[in-house]
Enzyme design. Structure first.
Site, PDB file in Angstrom:
ATOM      1  N   TYR A  72       0.849  -1.194   0.000  1.00  0.00           N
ATOM      2  CA  TYR A  72       0.000   0.000   0.000  1.00  0.00           C
ATOM      3  C   TYR A  72       0.885   1.244   0.000  1.00  0.00           C
ATOM      4  O   TYR A  72       1.858   1.313   0.761  1.00  0.00           O
ATOM      5  CB  TYR A  72      -0.923  -0.006   1.221  1.00  0.00           C
ATOM      6  N   ASN A 100     -15.275   4.192   3.677  1.00  0.00           N
ATOM      7  CA  ASN A 100     -16.418   4.037   2.778  1.00  0.00           C
ATOM      8  C   ASN A 100     -17.326   5.255   2.782  1.00  0.00           C
ATOM      9  O   ASN A 100     -17.785   5.708   1.734  1.00  0.00           O
ATOM     10  CB  ASN A 100     -17.218   2.797   3.153  1.00  0.00           C
ATOM     11  N   VAL A 151     -19.245   1.168  -0.810  1.00  0.00           N
ATOM     12  CA  VAL A 151     -19.124   2.538  -1.316  1.00  0.00           C
ATOM     13  C   VAL A 151     -20.267   2.852  -2.268  1.00  0.00           C
ATOM     14  O   VAL A 151     -20.872   3.933  -2.200  1.00  0.00           O
ATOM     15  CB  VAL A 151     -17.768   2.751  -2.010  1.00  0.00           C
ATOM     16  N   ASP A 183     -23.515 -10.383 -13.156  1.00  0.00           N
ATOM     17  CA  ASP A 183     -24.596 -11.322 -13.460  1.00  0.00           C
ATOM     18  C   ASP A 183     -24.634 -12.405 -12.386  1.00  0.00           C
ATOM     19  O   ASP A 183     -23.596 -12.872 -11.917  1.00  0.00           O
ATOM     20  CB  ASP A 183     -24.365 -11.958 -14.834  1.00  0.00           C
ATOM     21  N   LYS A 239     -18.186  -7.915   5.188  1.00  0.00           N
ATOM     22  CA  LYS A 239     -17.092  -7.148   5.774  1.00  0.00           C
ATOM     23  C   LYS A 239     -16.954  -7.510   7.245  1.00  0.00           C
ATOM     24  O   LYS A 239     -17.944  -7.653   7.958  1.00  0.00           O
ATOM     25  CB  LYS A 239     -17.388  -5.653   5.635  1.00  0.00           C
TER      26      LYS A 239
END
EC number: 1.3.1.104
Length: 380
Positions: free
Chosen positions: A73, A157, A188, A209, A373
């Site tokens: 990161y 978020n 988000v 889908d 989450k």
């Protein structure tokens, strides 16, 4: 709406311990980042009587947290010897909600009160800990009006979704103006549709889908305020774009903003649906495929494509985060934004009974687990 926090009324409500407990790391591992984590008990170096002491209420486990442990990161905390380690170390985690349990006597406490619920202003503060210490109230934002789950996730978020809608386009709420976004089931994207609806902006959300497409689409439209949900196969279908899309959008529609967190073919398909001189913001790349846009969109339609990174945006302009949180809370209080509680799996850290070994396994489960989450909630 979930009940908001209750505030302690006296400083005697909580006894500050001599030792803190944190999940720390000194090295990085891409293949299995859980290997670099350890639980450390240590004596804080700060003078707690002259500091703002916070106890942790909850922290989510975000992809960016995992990426930091992997060492990939771009933003990461400075490693120090503050935690009684042989090698420089940092506390893991970038996001969480805390309660003020001790305040200094001087001006550094600002308008904070015991029992206030707060979040850090900036990332890289280390949130995977039972306590944290700050020197000034200017490093914290109060979130007393938010429920636990909203408060613990608003920095990433919440801010991302709110700023994507609010900070780039001068919207006409009385017009037929649209946002198109992929990854429509993401946290988000659900913030985006709620904020957009409150502002009078319509949203076209694209989702993968699936067998239960109609069921998922109905939830996104009825619960989270998406105007219309379509599938990726529809998004990529040129016939759909020519014959069906105009009926969905209606007369004089302006698709002014595309929000991309997938990349690859999906990003090109949502970009094609934009009006002339429109904007596409990329804030993620779930497909791990590059953003490839037709040359014609740039030359003949004047498309602008740029990136969005919430960490850097709020680092450069901290006031933007303060303002975003304030506006987010107002929308929450009006009922325009709902709690993400239903999207979250909680992992309980009992600060009295959970052993260090159990805590480490708990967090490792949160890192490697699939599905919803994961959020660690502390029981005091």
């Amino acid at each position: 709406m979930l009940p908001t926090f209750k505030r302690y009324m006296s400083s005697s409500a909580h006894q500050i311990p001599k030792h803190f407990k944190s999940l720390i790391y000194s090295t990085h591992e891409v293949e299995d980042c859980t290997k670099v984590l350890s639980v450390k008990n240590y004596t804080p170096k700060q003078d707690l009587s002259q500091s703002i002491v916070l106890k942790t209420l909850a922290f989510p486990i975000n992809p960016s947290d995992i990426n930091q442990l992997q060492g990939v990161y771009p933003s990461r905390p400075e490693k120090t010897y503050d935690y009684s380690t042989d090698e420089p170390a940092a506390i893991a985690g970038n996001e969480g909600v805390f309660e003020v349990v001790s305040l200094p006597s001087g001006s550094s406490k600002g308008d904070l009160k015991l029992g206030d619920r707060v979040i850090p202003l900036q990332a890289n503060q280390g949130t995977w800990s039972n306590y944290r210490v700050f020197s000034s109230s200017s490093d914290l934002i109060k979130v007393n009006d938010l429920d636990l789950f909203s408060a613990a996730t608003v920095s990433v978020n919440g801010c991302t979704g709110f700023q994507l809608v609010s900070d780039y386009i001068d919207w006409n709420s009385n017009g037929n103006e649209w946002i198109i976004q992929n990854a429509g089931t993401s946290s988000v994207s659900k913030i985006v549709t709620q904020v957009a609806k409150a502002k009078g902006i319509k949203t076209l959300s694209v989702i993968r889908d699936r067998d239960n497409f109609d069921e998922v689409a109905k939830v996104l439209e009825d619960k989270y305020g998406a105007t219309k949900v379509i599938s990726e196969s529809q998004n990529n279908d040129k016939t759909f774009a020519k014959e069906v899309l105009s009926k969905i959008l209606g007369e004089n529609a302006r698709v002014r903003l595309a929000l991309n967190s997938v990349g690859g073919k999906s990003s090109a398909s949502i970009a094609r649906k934009l009006e002339n001189n429109a904007l596409m913001l990329t804030y993620g790349g779930m497909s791990k495929q590059p953003v490839t846009l037709p040359t014609s969109l740039h030359i003949f339609k004047g498309l602008t494509s740029k990136g969005y990174w919430v960490t850097e945006k709020n680092k450069k302009n901290p006031q933007s985060k303060i303002d975003t949180i304030s506006d987010f809370i107002k929308m929450y209080n009006y009922g325009h934004i709902i709690s993400p509680r239903d999207e979250i799996e909680t992992l309980t850290w009992n600060t009295n009974t959970t052993t260090d070994e159990q805590l480490l396994e708990l967090v490792k489960k949160g890192i490697t687990g699939k599905g919803k989450k994961k959020m660690v909630v502390l029981e005091w």
